[in-house]
Scaffold this active site. Structure first.
Site, short mmCIF file in Angstrom:
data_model
loop_
_atom_site.label_atom_id
_atom_site.label_comp_id
_atom_site.label_asym_id
_atom_site.label_seq_id
_atom_site.Cartn_x
_atom_site.Cartn_y
_atom_site.Cartn_z
N GLY A 11 0.79 -1.24 0.00
CA GLY A 11 0.00 0.00 0.00
C GLY A 11 0.81 1.27 0.00
CG ASN A 13 1.90 3.25 -5.80
OD1 ASN A 13 2.32 4.26 -6.37
ND2 ASN A 13 2.47 2.07 -5.91
NE ARG A 90 -9.18 -11.90 -7.22
CZ ARG A 90 -9.35 -13.21 -7.39
NH1 ARG A 90 -8.33 -14.03 -7.25
NH2 ARG A 90 -10.53 -13.69 -7.72
CG LEU A 92 -10.39 -5.02 -12.22
CD1 LEU A 92 -10.52 -3.51 -12.42
CD2 LEU A 92 -10.93 -5.43 -10.85
CG ASN A 106 -3.05 -0.92 -12.91
OD1 ASN A 106 -2.99 -1.14 -11.70
ND2 ASN A 106 -2.35 -1.61 -13.79
CG HIS A 108 2.66 -2.35 -15.33
ND1 HIS A 108 2.32 -3.58 -14.81
CD2 HIS A 108 3.71 -2.57 -16.16
CE1 HIS A 108 3.13 -4.51 -15.31
NE2 HIS A 108 3.99 -3.92 -16.12
CD GLU A 173 5.41 1.69 -8.87
OE1 GLU A 173 4.33 1.52 -8.26
OE2 GLU A 173 6.20 0.77 -9.07
C1 GRF Z 1 3.72 -1.33 -7.42
O1 GRF Z 1 5.00 -1.64 -7.90
C2 GRF Z 1 2.74 -1.15 -8.55
O2 GRF Z 1 3.33 -0.60 -9.69
C3 GRF Z 1 2.32 -2.56 -8.82
O3 GRF Z 1 2.21 -3.15 -7.55
C4 GRF Z 1 3.10 -2.49 -6.64
C5 GRF Z 1 2.27 -2.01 -5.50
O4 GRF Z 1 3.05 -1.46 -4.47
N1 GRF Z 1 1.08 -2.58 -9.58
P1 GRF Z 1 2.34 -0.77 -3.21
O5 GRF Z 1 1.40 -1.82 -2.61
O6 GRF Z 1 1.59 0.43 -3.69
O7 GRF Z 1 3.46 -0.44 -2.28
#
Ligand code: GRF
Length: 199
Positions: A11, A13, A90, A92, A106, A108, A173
């Protein structure tokens, strides 16, 4: 702008989005956090921050569709403008995506369309690219393929492994996700083919 966050793990992000809102840098509110994993650290973090935090464990449902129906029910109650997938592990279903067309975002950890799917950072190291990064995009029916909102690049160093590269990408990110949501919240935009056009 009302945002629902879906996550499955750490979590970070989600935390970056929360902190940007708290600092007044993102005109949004998080209206709920949903995790398909009850033990996700991000879900605990959401509870600590006082958000409506829902564990909807996919293992307790007979089918993918039944699990999604429950996620959709919680989302309908929370009435988000956007759904931010933040490490939601997951896929969708088509019905979910159609219901929230161009309202699901999303992130990535690669410069799409390079290295979609799992272990993008390991894929980048194994391929030998010299630059990688992250992509924030709208979600469509294809995996890691929808119209791109924001990309940020980082160098790949000779001695990188998947985890050192992942750490370098992750710090980008957090900024990229906030930038993408801020643009959606504050600017007029439309989708033209594969392109997101801001005006
Ligand atoms: C990130 O690297 C994101 O790009 C990918 O999953 C990871 C999630 O990290 N989709 P966090 O749970 O937000 O720390």
């Amino acid at each position: 702008m009302r945002v629902a966050v879906l996550l499955s793990g750490r979590g970070s992000n989600f935390q970056a989005i929360h902190e940007a809102i708290a600092r007044g840098e993102l005109p949004a509110q998080i209206v709920c956090v949903i995790s398909n994993r009850p033990d996700a650290a991000g879900l605990q973090r959401a509870r600590d921050y006082g958000y409506a935090a829902h564990a909807i464990d996919h293992k307790l449902f007979a089918s993918r569709a039944a699990h999604e129906t429950e996620v959709l029910r919680v989302l309908d109650e929370a009435r988000p403008d956007f759904i931010a997938l933040a490490g939601y592990m997951r896929l969708l279903g088509a019905e979910f995506i159609a219901r929230w067309r161009n309202r699901i975002v999303n992130i990535h950890p690669s410069l799409l369309p390079a290295f979609p799917g799992v272990d993008a950072q390991a894929q980048a190291v194994a391929y030998g690219v010299k630059v990688s990064g992250c992509t924030v995009h709208l979600v469509d029916e294809q995996l890691d393929a929808g119209p791109i909102l924001v990309q940020r690049a980082v160098p790949v160093h000779e001695d990188d492994d998947a985890s050192t590269l992942a750490a370098r990408i992750l710090s980008q990110e957090h900024a990229a996700y906030v930038e993408a949501l801020r643009s959606l919240a504050t600017r007029a935009w439309r989708v033209e083919g594969r392109r997101v056009v801001f005006s």
